[in-house]
Design a protein around this motif. Structure first.
Motif, PDB file in Angstrom:
ATOM      1  N   ALA A   1      -8.262  49.565  55.954  1.00  0.00           N
ATOM      2  CA  ALA A   1      -9.040  48.317  56.016  1.00  0.00           C
ATOM      3  C   ALA A   1      -9.656  48.126  57.396  1.00  0.00           C
ATOM      4  O   ALA A   1     -10.815  47.706  57.521  1.00  0.00           O
ATOM      5  N   LYS A   2      -8.868  48.455  58.431  1.00  0.00           N
ATOM      6  CA  LYS A   2      -9.377  48.294  59.806  1.00  0.00           C
ATOM      7  C   LYS A   2     -10.548  49.226  60.084  1.00  0.00           C
ATOM      8  O   LYS A   2     -11.391  48.926  60.925  1.00  0.00           O
ATOM      9  N   THR A   3     -10.581  50.348  59.405  1.00  0.00           N
ATOM     10  CA  THR A   3     -11.692  51.290  59.595  1.00  0.00           C
ATOM     11  C   THR A   3     -12.760  51.117  58.504  1.00  0.00           C
ATOM     12  O   THR A   3     -13.572  52.007  58.266  1.00  0.00           O
ATOM     13  N   GLU A   4     -12.706  49.957  57.831  1.00  0.00           N
ATOM     14  CA  GLU A   4     -13.714  49.539  56.850  1.00  0.00           C
ATOM     15  C   GLU A   4     -13.796  50.444  55.620  1.00  0.00           C
ATOM     16  O   GLU A   4     -14.840  50.549  54.982  1.00  0.00           O
ATOM     17  N   GLN A   5     -12.681  51.067  55.278  1.00  0.00           N
ATOM     18  CA  GLN A   5     -12.608  51.853  54.028  1.00  0.00           C
ATOM     19  C   GLN A   5     -11.935  50.952  52.983  1.00  0.00           C
ATOM     20  O   GLN A   5     -10.796  51.164  52.580  1.00  0.00           O
ATOM     21  N   TYR A   6     -12.683  49.924  52.591  1.00  0.00           N
ATOM     22  CA  TYR A   6     -12.095  48.829  51.830  1.00  0.00           C
ATOM     23  C   TYR A   6     -11.603  49.223  50.435  1.00  0.00           C
ATOM     24  O   TYR A   6     -10.556  48.753  49.984  1.00  0.00           O
ATOM     25  N   GLU A   7     -12.365  50.046  49.730  1.00  0.00           N
ATOM     26  CA  GLU A   7     -11.965  50.419  48.364  1.00  0.00           C
ATOM     27  C   GLU A   7     -10.644  51.196  48.381  1.00  0.00           C
ATOM     28  O   GLU A   7      -9.755  50.946  47.559  1.00  0.00           O
ATOM     29  N   GLU A   8     -10.529  52.130  49.319  1.00  0.00           N
ATOM     30  CA  GLU A   8      -9.280  52.911  49.434  1.00  0.00           C
ATOM     31  C   GLU A   8      -8.135  52.011  49.880  1.00  0.00           C
ATOM     32  O   GLU A   8      -6.996  52.177  49.422  1.00  0.00           O
ATOM     33  N   ALA A   9      -8.439  51.066  50.756  1.00  0.00           N
ATOM     34  CA  ALA A   9      -7.411  50.118  51.212  1.00  0.00           C
ATOM     35  C   ALA A   9      -6.888  49.311  50.031  1.00  0.00           C
ATOM     36  O   ALA A   9      -5.670  49.148  49.852  1.00  0.00           O
ATOM     37  N   GLU A  10      -7.815  48.820  49.210  1.00  0.00           N
ATOM     38  CA  GLU A  10      -7.401  48.018  48.052  1.00  0.00           C
ATOM     39  C   GLU A  10      -6.552  48.834  47.083  1.00  0.00           C
ATOM     40  O   GLU A  10      -5.519  48.373  46.601  1.00  0.00           O
ATOM     41  N   LYS A  11      -6.985  50.068  46.842  1.00  0.00           N
ATOM     42  CA  LYS A  11      -6.253  50.940  45.917  1.00  0.00           C
ATOM     43  C   LYS A  11      -4.797  51.121  46.375  1.00  0.00           C
ATOM     44  O   LYS A  11      -3.857  51.065  45.579  1.00  0.00           O
ATOM     45  N   ASN A  12      -4.635  51.321  47.672  1.00  0.00           N
ATOM     46  CA  ASN A  12      -3.289  51.536  48.199  1.00  0.00           C
ATOM     47  C   ASN A  12      -2.461  50.256  48.245  1.00  0.00           C
ATOM     48  O   ASN A  12      -1.250  50.283  47.996  1.00  0.00           O
ATOM     49  N   LEU A  13      -3.114  49.133  48.530  1.00  0.00           N
ATOM     50  CA  LEU A  13      -2.394  47.856  48.494  1.00  0.00           C
ATOM     51  C   LEU A  13      -1.921  47.528  47.077  1.00  0.00           C
ATOM     52  O   LEU A  13      -0.807  47.028  46.884  1.00  0.00           O
ATOM     53  N   GLN A  14      -2.766  47.817  46.093  1.00  0.00           N
ATOM     54  CA  GLN A  14      -2.367  47.591  44.695  1.00  0.00           C
ATOM     55  C   GLN A  14      -1.147  48.453  44.349  1.00  0.00           C
ATOM     56  O   GLN A  14      -0.231  47.999  43.652  1.00  0.00           O
ATOM     57  N   LYS A  15      -1.162  49.686  44.844  1.00  0.00           N
ATOM     58  CA  LYS A  15      -0.031  50.591  44.588  1.00  0.00           C
ATOM     59  C   LYS A  15       1.250  50.042  45.228  1.00  0.00           C
ATOM     60  O   LYS A  15       2.335  50.122  44.648  1.00  0.00           O
ATOM     61  N   VAL A  16       1.117  49.459  46.432  1.00  0.00           N
ATOM     62  CA  VAL A  16       2.276  48.867  47.103  1.00  0.00           C
ATOM     63  C   VAL A  16       2.862  47.735  46.263  1.00  0.00           C
ATOM     64  O   VAL A  16       4.082  47.638  46.088  1.00  0.00           O
ATOM     65  N   THR A  17       1.987  46.877  45.714  1.00  0.00           N
ATOM     66  CA  THR A  17       2.486  45.747  44.913  1.00  0.00           C
ATOM     67  C   THR A  17       3.146  46.212  43.623  1.00  0.00           C
ATOM     68  O   THR A  17       4.017  45.542  43.086  1.00  0.00           O
ATOM     69  N   THR A  18       2.729  47.387  43.140  1.00  0.00           N
ATOM     70  CA  THR A  18       3.384  47.971  41.964  1.00  0.00           C
ATOM     71  C   THR A  18       4.756  48.520  42.352  1.00  0.00           C
ATOM     72  O   THR A  18       5.744  48.337  41.638  1.00  0.00           O
ATOM     73  N   GLN A  19       4.790  49.188  43.502  1.00  0.00           N
ATOM     74  CA  GLN A  19       6.056  49.775  43.970  1.00  0.00           C
ATOM     75  C   GLN A  19       7.045  48.694  44.398  1.00  0.00           C
ATOM     76  O   GLN A  19       8.240  48.795  44.152  1.00  0.00           O
ATOM     77  N   GLU A  20       6.518  47.667  45.078  1.00  0.00           N
ATOM     78  CA  GLU A  20       7.362  46.577  45.586  1.00  0.00           C
ATOM     79  C   GLU A  20       6.720  45.239  45.215  1.00  0.00           C
ATOM     80  O   GLU A  20       5.940  44.683  45.992  1.00  0.00           O
ATOM     81  N   PRO A  21       7.018  44.725  44.028  1.00  0.00           N
ATOM     82  CA  PRO A  21       6.379  43.470  43.570  1.00  0.00           C
ATOM     83  C   PRO A  21       6.676  42.262  44.461  1.00  0.00           C
ATOM     84  O   PRO A  21       6.029  41.226  44.313  1.00  0.00           O
ATOM     85  N   SER A  22       7.633  42.387  45.374  1.00  0.00           N
ATOM     86  CA  SER A  22       7.944  41.253  46.259  1.00  0.00           C
ATOM     87  C   SER A  22       7.383  41.462  47.669  1.00  0.00           C
ATOM     88  O   SER A  22       7.812  40.802  48.616  1.00  0.00           O
TER      89      SER A  22
END
Length: 218
Positions: free
Chosen positions: A147-168
């Protein structure tokens, strides 16, 4: 079981003096084995004797400059004391000496993040995720760097994966909210993510602040 392994078990049980005795014997028997010096350093660190712990970690590198574990131990020591530049150097040496483990890459990437060198951090965080896809924290830090390097789509994809791995994982939901509020300009979806962060962690100040900003903008 050798004395190093026995000492590690005693250390894990909190039996520091007994662990030190075994590591001392191991050093006397095998003075050129870095493992006992590293483990001795770990015990001293647990006992909050940082100065002596550092000397033992340095001794481990001295007896075997190619010991990846010794360089990693020094890196961890420096990182814990917020000496991130030194930490990065030691983690880098650990990798160069053959440590092909997710933790080494993660800690090197994290050191660069704390030094505000996001571009330098990215490949190491990416490698950490490749080596251990189940490590949600490594993936989260990788997403922040993206996200800091403005690769927003990849950032979102990985954040979504985090919420799947750790819903809390409240911070992952908060950062999704930031992405949807800023880059995607979808305030309703952003508000939903801020709400989810606050459900998980009611005192999440940033999520609360983000939600207020969205309400003011309406």
């Amino acid at each position: 079981m050798d004395k190093n392994q026995q000492g590690i078990e005693l250390l894990q049980e909190g039996k520091w003096e007994e662990a030190l005795k075994l590591f001392t014997e191991q050093i006397e028997e095998k003075p050129h084995d870095p493992a006992a010096y590293i483990n001795f350093g770990h015990v001293l660190a647990e006992m909050n004797d940082a100065e002596r712990a550092l000397r033992f970690y340095e001794k481990a590198v001295e007896v075997d400059p190619s010991s990846s574990a010794a360089h990693y131990a020094l890196g961890s020591f420096c990182f814990g004391r917020e000496r991130f530049e030194e930490a990065a150097q030691f983690f880098e040496k650990a990798i160069r000496c053959g440590m092909e483990e997710a933790d080494a890459y993660f800690m090197l990437g994290l050191s660069f993040l704390y030094l505000d060198q996001t571009v330098m951090a990215l490949p190491y965080l990416m490698r950490a995720v490749e080596l251990d896809e189940e490590d949600a924290e490594a993936r989260f830090q990788f997403a922040l760097a993206l996200a800091k390097t403005e690769q927003y789509e990849e950032a979102e994809k990985n954040l979504q994966k985090v919420t799947t791995q750790e819903p809390s994982h409240a911070d992952a939901f908060y950062n999704l909210g930031v992405l949807y509020a800023g880059h995607y300009e979808q305030p309703e979806k952003a508000a939903g993510y801020f709400d989810r962060a606050l459900e998980i962690q009611p005192d999440h100040m940033l999520a609360g602040y983000g939600k207020k900003l969205l309400e003011k903008a309406e």
